[in-house]
Motif scaffolding. Structure first.
Motif, PDB file in Angstrom:
ATOM      1  N   SER A  35       1.086  -1.295   0.021  1.00 31.12           N
ATOM      2  CA  SER A  35       0.102  -0.007  -0.150  1.00 31.12           C
ATOM      3  C   SER A  35       0.669   1.180  -0.015  1.00 31.12           C
ATOM      4  O   SER A  35       1.719   1.316   0.709  1.00 31.12           O
ATOM      5  N   GLY A  36       0.649   1.976  -0.865  1.00 29.98           N
ATOM      6  CA  GLY A  36       1.200   3.250  -0.726  1.00 29.98           C
ATOM      7  C   GLY A  36       2.621   3.186  -2.042  1.00 29.98           C
ATOM      8  O   GLY A  36       3.164   4.286  -2.247  1.00 29.98           O
ATOM      9  N   TYR A  37       2.732   2.083  -2.339  1.00 27.32           N
ATOM     10  CA  TYR A  37       3.948   1.935  -3.391  1.00 27.32           C
ATOM     11  C   TYR A  37       3.206   1.416  -4.717  1.00 27.32           C
ATOM     12  O   TYR A  37       3.859   1.751  -5.757  1.00 27.32           O
ATOM     13  N   ARG A  38       2.222   0.452  -4.745  1.00 29.28           N
ATOM     14  CA  ARG A  38       1.655  -0.272  -6.044  1.00 29.28           C
ATOM     15  C   ARG A  38       0.309   0.128  -5.914  1.00 29.28           C
ATOM     16  O   ARG A  38      -0.481   0.299  -5.235  1.00 29.28           O
ATOM     17  N   TYR A  39      -0.187  -0.022  -7.457  1.00 26.27           N
ATOM     18  CA  TYR A  39      -1.287   0.193  -7.665  1.00 26.27           C
ATOM     19  C   TYR A  39      -2.036  -1.101  -7.132  1.00 26.27           C
ATOM     20  O   TYR A  39      -1.744  -2.305  -7.214  1.00 26.27           O
TER      21      TYR A  39
ATOM     22  N   GLN B  41      -4.369  -3.466  -4.385  1.00 24.70           N
ATOM     23  CA  GLN B  41      -4.054  -4.029  -3.079  1.00 24.70           C
ATOM     24  C   GLN B  41      -3.660  -5.541  -2.978  1.00 24.70           C
ATOM     25  O   GLN B  41      -4.014  -6.430  -2.059  1.00 24.70           O
TER      26      GLN B  41
ATOM     27  N   ASP C 145       7.832  -1.290   1.450  1.00 19.08           N
ATOM     28  CA  ASP C 145       7.378  -1.864   0.039  1.00 19.08           C
ATOM     29  C   ASP C 145       7.385  -3.219   0.047  1.00 19.08           C
ATOM     30  O   ASP C 145       8.452  -3.738  -0.648  1.00 19.08           O
TER      31      ASP C 145
ATOM     32  N   ASP D 170      -5.683   7.525 -12.510  1.00 14.29           N
ATOM     33  CA  ASP D 170      -5.911   5.850 -12.184  1.00 14.29           C
ATOM     34  C   ASP D 170      -5.475   5.182 -13.365  1.00 14.29           C
ATOM     35  O   ASP D 170      -4.706   4.271 -13.364  1.00 14.29           O
TER      36      ASP D 170
ATOM     37  N   ALA E 190      -1.371   4.931 -13.201  1.00 11.76           N
ATOM     38  CA  ALA E 190      -1.162   4.388 -12.050  1.00 11.76           C
ATOM     39  C   ALA E 190      -1.225   2.877 -12.474  1.00 11.76           C
ATOM     40  O   ALA E 190      -0.290   2.146 -12.133  1.00 11.76           O
TER      41      ALA E 190
ATOM     42  N   SER F 258       1.295   3.384  -6.898  1.00  7.66           N
ATOM     43  CA  SER F 258       0.253   3.921  -6.161  1.00  7.66           C
ATOM     44  C   SER F 258      -0.251   5.197  -6.891  1.00  7.66           C
ATOM     45  O   SER F 258       0.593   5.973  -7.160  1.00  7.66           O
TER      46      SER F 258
ATOM     47  N   LYS G 202       1.430   8.507  -6.065  1.00  7.66           N
ATOM     48  CA  LYS G 202       2.944   8.758  -6.708  1.00  7.66           C
ATOM     49  C   LYS G 202       2.826   9.369  -7.958  1.00  7.66           C
ATOM     50  O   LYS G 202       3.915   9.904  -8.433  1.00  7.66           O
TER      51      LYS G 202
END
Length: 433
Positions: free
Chosen positions: A78-82, A84, A180, A267, A270, A276, A279
Motif C-alpha cells: 500500500s502506498g507503493y503499488r497500484y 491491494q 514496500d 488512475d 497508475a 500507487s 505517486k
C-alpha cells in the motif's frame, strides 16, 4: 490474572525470549505488561521464501498434514503499488511450522486454499487481508479474527503488537509494517518480521477464546466470524473519484468534472505503471487544479503540485484532462454530492423530521449505555447505520418482533438482535407515546 493470561502462561512457546510471564501480566482491559519480553526470532528460524511450484507443493503437503488452526497473514505494498494485491503470504500451523510464500512467483494458491479448506484460519483484522487472499485463490470457510475478538472482549488497543504484548507478554517488532513489500529480493529483517507476525497468532487466538468464553461472549464472536467468512466480495465503489481528499472544497459542477477527469487519468496511468496513484499525482494537486480550472499549461504549472519538476509532457496530459472537463456540456457535468441510499445525515434530522431526531437521540443513548455495560465499542454492538435506518423509518408497530426483524433485515447478527432489540423498542416507544 485473567483466563486469557492463564492460557498464555500455560502455552509452551519455544522462543528466544522464553515463555510468557505467569504473573503480573496485563488484564483483559489491555493494561501494559510490566515486563514484556522482546520476540526476536521465529522458533525454527526464518523459513525460506517459497517461490516455485515444487516448494509450494511441499508446503501444501506439510500444512495438509498439520493439525489445528492455521495462522494466516498477508503483506501488501500500500502506498507503493497500484491496488491491494498480496506480495507475501505467511502461514503457521502445528506440525507444519511456518511458511513464507511469494504470490508473485506463485500467483495461484488455490491448491493451498483447498488443502486448508476444513481448517479454521486465524487472522488479525481479517477484512483487510481477505480481499487480496481471495485474488490468489485462498478463501476460508471458518475463521477466527483476533482483532475483532479483542474488540468484543473490551481491549482498548487491538493492534497485533498491543494484543500480543497485553495478552501473551511478548513485544513484536513492528518497524517494517509500512515498507514496500513488492521489493525483490525481500531483505532478511523484513522476512523475520513477517514470520514473527504469525508466530504467536494461534496462541493469541486460544487465549482470546478463553477470555471471550469467560465473559460469555464466545458465541457472539463466532457469529461475527461466520458472517465475515460468508460475506461476498465487496461491490466496486461507485464514483470512486468523489473520495479524493479535499473534495469538500470543490463546490461547482465544472470543478467536479475536473476532479473526475484528472482522477480517472491518474488512475489509468497508475494502473499501467503499477504504482500507487498518489505517486503519479497527489490528491491535493487535483483539487488545486479543480478550483483554479487553469486556462493553459502555463497556468497549470503555476499551481501547487505542478511545479518545475514536472515535465512538459506530463503537464500537457493533466491540462488535457482539464480541457476535457471544460468542454463538457452542462448535462454531462457530475451532480454535487452522491445519491445516498437510506436516511439523510443525522445533522439534518432536526429540520427534516424532529420526531425521528428524538428517536435517534434516545436510541443512541440506549445503545451507548448497553455497550458500556458490555465493555465493547458501540459499533461492534450494532452498526450506527443500522440504528439510523431503524430510527428514520421505524416499523409501523413497534414491538420486539418487528424491531428484531428490522435489525435482522439490515444484517444484524442474532446476538445483536437479541441484545439491541429491547433498547430500540424502548427508545422508539418512548417517542411514539
Amino acid at each position: 490474572m485473567t483466563d486469557a493470561q492463564d492460557t498464555a502462561a500455560d502455552s509452551s512457546l519455544r522462543t528466544t525470549g522464553g515463555a510468557p510471564p505467569d504473573d503480573g501480566g496485563s488484564t483483559a482491559t489491555g493494561a501494559p505488561n510490566p515486563d514484556p519480553i522482546p520476540l526476536l526470532e521465529p522458533r525454527e528460524g526464518i523459513p525460506p521464501v517459497v517461490a516455485d511450484e515444487a516448494s509450494l507443493a511441499e508446503v501444501i503437503a506439510a500444512f495438509t498434514a498439520g493439525s489445528g488452526p492455521v495462522a494466516v497473514d498477508a503483506e501488501r505494498a500500500s502506498g507503493y503499488r497500484y491496488g491491494q494485491r498480496a506480495y507475501l503470504v505467511q502461514l503457521r500451523r502445528e506440525g507444519a511450522g511456518s511458511a513464507l510464500i511469494d504470490p508473485v512467483a506463485c500467483p495461484d494458491l488455490s491448491g493451498l486454499g483447498e488443502a486448508l479448506a476444513d481448517a479454521e484460519w486465524v487472522l488479525h483484522a481479517a477484512t483487510q487481508d481477505l480481499p487480496c487472499l481471495r485474488e490468489i485463490g485462498m478463501v476460508p470457510t471458518r475463521l477466527f479474527d483476533t482483532e475483532l475478538a479483542g474488540r468484543l472482549a473490551g481491549f482498548p488497543r487491538v493492534g497485533l503488537g498491543a494484543m500480543v504484548e497485553g495478552v501473551l507478554g511478548f513485544v513484536l517488532e513492528k518497524g517494517h509494517s509500512a515498507v514496500d513489500w513488492s521489493t525483490r529480493p525481500l531483505p532478511e529483517p523484513w522476512l523475520r518480521y513477517a514470520a514473527l507476525d504469525v508466530e504467536l497468532l494461534v496462541d493469541l487466538r486460544d487465549a482470546l477464546e478463553k477470555e471471550l468464553d469467560r465473559q460469555g461472549k464466545l458465541e457472539w464472536a463466532r457469529q461475527e466470524f461466520d458472517a465475515i467468512a460468508a460475506a461476498p466480495p465487496a461491490e466496486p465503489r461507485k464514483d470512486p473519484w468523489r473520495r479524493t481528499s479535499g473534495m469538500h472544497k470543490v463546490r461547482r459542477r465544472r470543478q467536479l468534472a475536473v476532479v473526475r477527469e484528472m482522477w480517472e487519468t491518474r488512475d489509468r496511468i497508475a494502473q499501467r505503471r503499477d504504482v500507487s496513484p498518489g505517486k503519479v499525482l497527489s490528491d491535493a494537486a487535483i483539487v488545486e487544479a479543480a478550483l483554479a480550472v487553469p486556462a493553459n499549461v502555463h497556468a497549470l504549472a503555476a499551481l501547487n503540485g505542478f511545479g518545475h519538476r514536472m515535465g512538459r509532457r506530463q503537464l500537457e496530459q493533466w491540462q488535457a484532462a482539464v480541457d476535457r472537463a471544460k468542454a463538457l456540456s452542462d448535462g454531462q457535468l457530475p451532480q454535487p454530492g452522491q445519491p445516498v441510499a437510506g436516511p439523510p445525515p443525522p445533522r439534518a434530522w432536526a429540520d427534516k423530521d424532529p420526531e425521528a431526531a428524538a428517536r435517534l437521540s434516545a436510541a443512541r443513548a440506549g445503545v451507548s449505555a448497553l455497550a458500556e455495560r458490555l465493555n465493547m465499542p458501540q459499533e461492534n454492538l450494532i452498526t450506527p447505520d443500522t440504528v439510523r435506518r431503524v430510527c428514520w423509518e421505524p416499523p409501523k408497530v413497534v414491538d420486539a418482533e418487528s424491531v428484531g426483524a428490522a435489525l435482522a433485515g439490515y444484517g444484524a447478527r442474532g446476538w445483536q438482535v437479541e441484545l439491541v432489540t429491547p433498547v430500540l423498542v424502548e427508545a422508539l416507544s418512548a417517542k411514539e407515546a
